[in-house]
Design an enzyme around this catalytic site. Structure first.
Site, PDB file in Angstrom:
ATOM      1  N   ARG A   3       0.857  -1.173   0.000  1.00 13.47           N
ATOM      2  CA  ARG A   3       0.000   0.000   0.000  1.00 13.47           C
ATOM      3  C   ARG A   3       0.902   1.235   0.000  1.00 13.47           C
ATOM      4  O   ARG A   3       2.001   1.217   0.564  1.00 13.47           O
ATOM      5  CB  ARG A   3      -0.904   0.012   1.225  1.00 13.47           C
ATOM      6  CG  ARG A   3      -1.807  -1.209   1.336  1.00 13.47           C
ATOM      7  CD  ARG A   3      -2.571  -1.204   2.657  1.00 13.47           C
ATOM      8  NE  ARG A   3      -3.476  -2.343   2.774  1.00 13.47           N
ATOM      9  CZ  ARG A   3      -3.139  -3.512   3.328  1.00 13.47           C
ATOM     10  NH1 ARG A   3      -1.909  -3.676   3.812  1.00 13.47           N
ATOM     11  NH2 ARG A   3      -4.008  -4.495   3.395  1.00 13.47           N
ATOM     12  N   ARG A  38      -0.306  -2.253  -7.241  1.00 13.49           N
ATOM     13  CA  ARG A  38      -0.656  -3.312  -6.277  1.00 13.49           C
ATOM     14  C   ARG A  38      -1.488  -4.388  -6.975  1.00 13.49           C
ATOM     15  O   ARG A  38      -1.288  -5.583  -6.765  1.00 13.49           O
ATOM     16  CB  ARG A  38      -1.405  -2.692  -5.109  1.00 13.49           C
ATOM     17  CG  ARG A  38      -1.758  -3.629  -3.964  1.00 13.49           C
ATOM     18  CD  ARG A  38      -2.181  -2.802  -2.760  1.00 13.49           C
ATOM     19  NE  ARG A  38      -2.872  -3.567  -1.743  1.00 13.49           N
ATOM     20  CZ  ARG A  38      -2.263  -4.283  -0.805  1.00 13.49           C
ATOM     21  NH1 ARG A  38      -0.945  -4.350  -0.787  1.00 13.49           N
ATOM     22  NH2 ARG A  38      -2.961  -4.927   0.108  1.00 13.49           N
ATOM     23  N   HIS A  91      -1.925   2.175  -6.472  1.00  9.50           N
ATOM     24  CA  HIS A  91      -2.843   1.075  -6.206  1.00  9.50           C
ATOM     25  C   HIS A  91      -2.965   0.171  -7.429  1.00  9.50           C
ATOM     26  O   HIS A  91      -3.167  -1.044  -7.299  1.00  9.50           O
ATOM     27  CB  HIS A  91      -4.216   1.617  -5.807  1.00  9.50           C
ATOM     28  CG  HIS A  91      -5.057   0.624  -5.069  1.00  9.50           C
ATOM     29  ND1 HIS A  91      -4.826   0.273  -3.764  1.00  9.50           N
ATOM     30  CD2 HIS A  91      -6.118  -0.126  -5.471  1.00  9.50           C
ATOM     31  CE1 HIS A  91      -5.718  -0.625  -3.378  1.00  9.50           C
ATOM     32  NE2 HIS A  91      -6.506  -0.888  -4.398  1.00  9.50           N
ATOM     33  N   LYS A 127      -1.941  -2.503   7.855  1.00 10.60           N
ATOM     34  CA  LYS A 127      -3.196  -2.082   8.484  1.00 10.60           C
ATOM     35  C   LYS A 127      -3.468  -2.892   9.741  1.00 10.60           C
ATOM     36  O   LYS A 127      -3.067  -4.041   9.857  1.00 10.60           O
ATOM     37  CB  LYS A 127      -4.351  -2.265   7.485  1.00 10.60           C
ATOM     38  CG  LYS A 127      -4.256  -1.384   6.258  1.00 10.60           C
ATOM     39  CD  LYS A 127      -5.352  -1.685   5.266  1.00 10.60           C
ATOM     40  CE  LYS A 127      -6.726  -1.357   5.808  1.00 10.60           C
ATOM     41  NZ  LYS A 127      -7.774  -1.539   4.802  1.00 10.60           N
ATOM     42  N   TYR A 155      -8.197  -7.799  -6.181  1.00 10.59           N
ATOM     43  CA  TYR A 155      -6.907  -7.394  -6.725  1.00 10.59           C
ATOM     44  C   TYR A 155      -6.488  -8.240  -7.913  1.00 10.59           C
ATOM     45  O   TYR A 155      -5.408  -8.065  -8.445  1.00 10.59           O
ATOM     46  CB  TYR A 155      -5.829  -7.484  -5.630  1.00 10.59           C
ATOM     47  CG  TYR A 155      -6.015  -6.442  -4.568  1.00 10.59           C
ATOM     48  CD1 TYR A 155      -5.454  -5.182  -4.695  1.00 10.59           C
ATOM     49  CD2 TYR A 155      -6.769  -6.706  -3.435  1.00 10.59           C
ATOM     50  CE1 TYR A 155      -5.642  -4.216  -3.731  1.00 10.59           C
ATOM     51  CE2 TYR A 155      -6.962  -5.744  -2.457  1.00 10.59           C
ATOM     52  CZ  TYR A 155      -6.387  -4.504  -2.615  1.00 10.59           C
ATOM     53  OH  TYR A 155      -6.577  -3.544  -1.657  1.00 10.59           O
ATOM     54  N   HIS A 208      -3.039  -9.215   3.363  1.00  7.50           N
ATOM     55  CA  HIS A 208      -4.462  -9.407   3.624  1.00  7.50           C
ATOM     56  C   HIS A 208      -4.655 -10.501   4.663  1.00  7.50           C
ATOM     57  O   HIS A 208      -3.889 -11.466   4.722  1.00  7.50           O
ATOM     58  CB  HIS A 208      -5.213  -9.785   2.343  1.00  7.50           C
ATOM     59  CG  HIS A 208      -5.321  -8.665   1.373  1.00  7.50           C
ATOM     60  ND1 HIS A 208      -5.906  -7.458   1.687  1.00  7.50           N
ATOM     61  CD2 HIS A 208      -4.912  -8.552   0.085  1.00  7.50           C
ATOM     62  CE1 HIS A 208      -5.846  -6.658   0.640  1.00  7.50           C
ATOM     63  NE2 HIS A 208      -5.256  -7.296  -0.338  1.00  7.50           N
TER      64      HIS A 208
END
Length: 375
Positions: A210, A308, A305, A236, A340, A331
């Site tokens: 990210r 990604r 992104h 995250k 994705y 993830h």
């Protein structure tokens, strides 16, 4: 039994208390700093749209709908063409394909994110006794369907991605300059920027972090274990993952560290020419600068992104284990990979041309077709 007493806070007071709680969660690892700032930004927008002096408990479902619609129509400052009134043809808050001549409004993904932030605020408000009822239950406004990813967010094809990587590794030569100390300083600055840009492109294209993870990276996050270089990525939700670097990326990292301009006290990996940590917007400028060196036939605009998406798409298309790809991207759930994974031209044809259940049969046919010495 008396009904529960509600603390009649204004919207501003409730928001301040909630944001303080959200930021406190970053200390315990419950939220990443980037996620907390997204919540804080959305709540601040909610305060402006709802009215800071209104009592939070007085807001109804209709009031929340009005706020959500106002946000949907609000120009997306990230798209410079929208703010200037450029018609991009990508639709507006009034509907796909409609142009007001001033703004395309917020994307459906941004609207959904804003709604989640407001919902989280009211869930906490209901639990804390700031509202009798959660007005989100009576809200009916939903974001429109995305209608597919925007072109700049789609994965690059293999040819386009390789063109970008090659351009990053072979930067254009700087213009000739007069001799002298000042000229030598300019050449060193140019070289340092180009080596940094190559590292940015390689990290984004091959590891798919990210953009917030990339700009937060520090030099100390990269280490060597048993001869292999790793990047400890702080993602995250306070989660970390250790991702091994391909040899080419490790080489680009070493080349950049050899000319990195930061002093001993600067922890940030990626620095501007002024020696400051790169911001999120700077990363897009780096990609655009490298893209200008790509052959036009292999060039296509892309966001961080989108790179990604490129990482996930090509790793999965090459048969990489899905759980390994999940860990590279950071993830927690395999199902998230579906967002994705983009289609590649000719992918189905290649897959059917080398079907795993028919490989042995084709090999046997090839052996049978070879003539023996007595034939």
């Amino acid at each position: 039994m008396l009904p529960a007493q509600v603390n009649r806070l204004t919207v501003q007071e409730a928001a301040d208390r909630y944001v303080e709680l959200v930021r406190a969660k970053t200390v315990t690892g419950g939220l990443s700093p980037a996620t907390a700032e997204v919540y804080a930004r959305d709540v601040a927008t909610f305060v402006r749209l709802a009215g800071p002096d209104r009592v939070l408990d007085d807001l109804t479902g209709e009031d929340v709908d009005a706020v959500l619609l106002a946000f949907a129509r609000k120009p997306d400052e990230r798209r410079k063409g929208d703010v200037k009134g450029k018609d991009t043809g990508k639709g507006t808050a009034k509907g796909p394909g409609t142009s007001t001549g001033t703004s395309t409004g917020q994307s459906a993904a941004s609207q959904a994110r804003f709604r989640r932030s407001v919902s989280a605020l009211f869930r906490h408000a209901a639990a804390a006794g700031w509202v009798h009822l959660d007005p989100m239950a009576a809200s009916s406004v939903r974001a429109r369907e995305r209608g597919g990813l925007r072109p700049e967010r789609r994965a690059l094809t293999r040819e386009q991605a390789e063109g970008l990587i090659e351009a990053a590794g072979s930067p254009a030569a700087p213009p000739a300059e007069a001799a002298g100390p000042a000229a030598r300083r300019r050449r060193r600055a140019d070289q340092r920027t180009e080596v940094r840009d190559a590292l940015v492109v390689l990290l984004l294209t091959t590891l798919g972090p990210r953009v917030s993870e990339l700009v937060r990276a520090n030099v100390e996050d990269f280490y060597t274990n048993d001869g292999l270089r790793y990047w400890r990525i702080f993602g995250k939700g306070g989660r970390t993952r250790d991702v091994p670097l391909p040899d080419a990326v490790a080489g680009a990292l070493d080349a950049y560290l050899a000319v990195r301009a930061g002093g001993d006290g600067e922890k940030a990996l990626l620095l501007s020419w002024r020696g400051r940590r790169l911001a999120r917007g700077d990363v897009q400028a780096v990609i655009d600068r490298v893209q200008r060196q790509v052959d036009p036939g292999r060039r296509r605009a892309v966001t961080p992104h989108g790179l990604r998406h490129t990482t996930a798409t090509h790793l999965l298309a090459d048969g990489t284990d899905m759980d390994a790809v999940r860990r590279v991207l950071g993830h927690s759930d395999l199902s998230t990979l579906g967002r994705y994974r983009d289609d590649l031209p000719g992918e189905l044809e290649v897959a059917m041309g080398s079907h795993p259940l028919l490989r042995r049969r084709r090999g046997q046919a090839g052996r049978d077709g070879q003539a023996g010495p007595d034939a």
